[in-house]
Scaffold this motif. Sequence first.
Motif, mmCIF file in Angstrom:
data_model
loop_
_atom_site.group_PDB
_atom_site.id
_atom_site.type_symbol
_atom_site.label_atom_id
_atom_site.label_comp_id
_atom_site.label_asym_id
_atom_site.label_seq_id
_atom_site.Cartn_x
_atom_site.Cartn_y
_atom_site.Cartn_z
ATOM 1 N N UNK A 158 -21.595 20.311 8.516
ATOM 2 C CA UNK A 158 -20.868 20.177 9.777
ATOM 3 C C UNK A 158 -20.821 18.700 10.137
ATOM 4 N N UNK A 159 -20.008 18.370 11.090
ATOM 5 C CA UNK A 159 -20.013 16.984 11.529
ATOM 6 C C UNK A 159 -21.089 16.840 12.593
ATOM 7 N N UNK A 160 -21.921 15.823 12.433
ATOM 8 C CA UNK A 160 -22.957 15.579 13.425
ATOM 9 C C UNK A 160 -22.365 14.826 14.605
ATOM 10 N N UNK A 161 -22.859 15.076 15.789
ATOM 11 C CA UNK A 161 -22.369 14.341 16.956
ATOM 12 C C UNK A 161 -23.343 13.235 17.337
ATOM 13 N N UNK A 162 -24.614 13.583 17.391
ATOM 14 C CA UNK A 162 -25.618 12.567 17.713
ATOM 15 C C UNK A 162 -26.625 12.392 16.595
ATOM 16 N N UNK A 163 -26.482 13.164 15.548
ATOM 17 C CA UNK A 163 -27.413 13.091 14.449
ATOM 18 C C UNK A 163 -26.744 13.497 13.161
ATOM 19 N N UNK A 164 -27.509 13.601 12.095
ATOM 20 C CA UNK A 164 -26.906 13.986 10.807
ATOM 21 C C UNK A 164 -26.389 15.407 10.852
ATOM 22 N N UNK A 165 -25.455 15.712 9.965
ATOM 23 C CA UNK A 165 -24.898 17.079 9.935
ATOM 24 C C UNK A 165 -25.946 18.108 9.537
ATOM 25 N N UNK A 185 -24.374 8.789 2.568
ATOM 26 C CA UNK A 185 -25.733 8.718 2.039
ATOM 27 C C UNK A 185 -26.488 10.004 2.364
ATOM 28 N N UNK A 186 -26.410 10.433 3.625
ATOM 29 C CA UNK A 186 -27.119 11.642 4.035
ATOM 30 C C UNK A 186 -26.677 12.848 3.201
ATOM 31 N N UNK A 187 -25.372 13.045 3.060
ATOM 32 C CA UNK A 187 -24.851 14.203 2.330
ATOM 33 C C UNK A 187 -25.273 14.146 0.861
ATOM 34 N N UNK A 188 -25.146 12.988 0.244
ATOM 35 C CA UNK A 188 -25.497 12.869 -1.168
ATOM 36 C C UNK A 188 -26.996 13.077 -1.396
ATOM 37 N N UNK A 227 -15.987 9.457 5.994
ATOM 38 C CA UNK A 227 -17.419 9.213 6.230
ATOM 39 C C UNK A 227 -17.775 7.753 6.006
ATOM 40 N N UNK A 228 -18.619 7.252 6.898
ATOM 41 C CA UNK A 228 -19.199 5.916 6.718
ATOM 42 C C UNK A 228 -20.330 6.029 5.703
ATOM 43 N N UNK A 229 -20.824 4.894 5.244
ATOM 44 C CA UNK A 229 -21.901 4.886 4.251
ATOM 45 C C UNK A 229 -23.100 5.706 4.715
#
Length: 179
Positions: A172-179, A98-101, A92-94
């Motif tokens: 999940x992994x997001x494709x065009x947006x956050x998971x 960040x989103x997950x945390x 994961x990139x920052x």
Amino acid sequence: MGPGAFPQTLGGVLARGAAEVPDRYFVTVGGRTLSYAEFAEQVARVAGGLAGLGIGRGDKVALFLPNSLVFLLAMFAVPSLGAMFVPAHAESAERELRYVLLHSDARAVVTDVARLPRVEAIRSEIPELKHVVVAGRPPGRPDTLTFEELCTAMPASGASGAPSDPAAILYTSGTTGPP
């Protein structure tokens, strides 16, 4: 003990194996093989260390790690406290991290030296994040709490989680947006 004596949880599977076949091999990771009893003892130490940090029922602990023994130990230890583990993809990139945390309200993150810079870059933006535990010692950082210290500095802990406690938050992994 009868078949119903252990809850059907990750911890229950491990407890049953440690009680019934303690010397049987449970897992091999990175060329290291651990028996049920050895793995259960290490999980108890990780749980004890996390409990010593104040991690308990309902808390979230992010695992920002590659597949490793540290990941597996934390994955078993966190739910034994009634807390939830939150795996963050190791690449994961920052922005994604960040989103997950933030979304999960993670109180702690377990990471490694290679991923620590990404955690540190966003740490001040994550108000709930109180603890960063690092597998390995970052060069020039004697103040960092290492996973190894976590496992030895705190006493082993008994499980306090219940089978009805949620064990994980999986994104999940997001494709065009956050998971």
